[in-house]
Design a protein around this motif. Structure first.
Motif, short mmCIF file in Angstrom:
data_model
loop_
_atom_site.label_atom_id
_atom_site.label_comp_id
_atom_site.label_asym_id
_atom_site.label_seq_id
_atom_site.Cartn_x
_atom_site.Cartn_y
_atom_site.Cartn_z
N LEU A 5 0.85 -1.18 0.00
CA LEU A 5 0.00 0.00 0.00
C LEU A 5 0.89 1.24 0.00
N MET A 6 0.62 2.16 -0.90
CA MET A 6 1.34 3.43 -0.94
C MET A 6 0.31 4.55 -0.85
N ILE A 73 -9.87 0.98 2.00
CA ILE A 73 -8.68 0.16 2.25
C ILE A 73 -8.81 -0.60 3.56
N ASP A 74 -8.49 -1.89 3.53
CA ASP A 74 -8.38 -2.70 4.73
C ASP A 74 -6.88 -2.90 4.98
N PRO A 75 -6.30 -2.20 5.95
CA PRO A 75 -4.85 -2.29 6.18
C PRO A 75 -4.37 -3.72 6.41
N ALA A 76 -5.20 -4.56 6.97
CA ALA A 76 -4.81 -5.95 7.25
C ALA A 76 -4.60 -6.76 5.96
N ALA A 77 -5.09 -6.25 4.85
CA ALA A 77 -4.96 -6.97 3.58
C ALA A 77 -3.60 -6.75 2.91
N TYR A 78 -2.76 -5.91 3.50
CA TYR A 78 -1.48 -5.56 2.89
C TYR A 78 -0.31 -6.10 3.72
#
Length: 85
Positions: A5-6, A73-78
């Motif tokens: 993620l950027m 965005i789901d941060p846990a997916a990155y």
């Protein structure tokens, strides 16, 4: 595949954004660029003044459209967060 993620926003320096974006894609990472809103972003570029290493003029860059808005965005997916600059 590693997911990265950027984050970006208006005023992002285009050279930092472009270089990181293209290098991550070249290496085969699954890259998502996220911004506060999913709309075209106005980037900037910095021009150095002749013989002055610490003086820069900020000029308009070009428009970049992010892949997603922060709210989507789901941060846990990155696997990683890429912070450029």
């Amino acid at each position: 595949m590693t997911k990265i993620l950027m984050i970006a926003a208006d005023g992002t320096a285009i050279d930092h954004l472009d270089y990181a974006m293209f290098r991550m894609k070249e290496e085969g990472f699954d890259l998502t660029v996220a911004a506060p809103e999913k709309r075209p972003l106005k980037t900037t570029t910095h021009w150095g003044a002749p013989d002055k290493h610490l003086y820069y003029v900020e000029r308009p860059g070009y428009t970049v459209t992010p892949d997603a808005a922060f709210r989507d965005i789901d941060p846990a997916a990155y696997d990683a967060l890429l912070v450029r600059g």
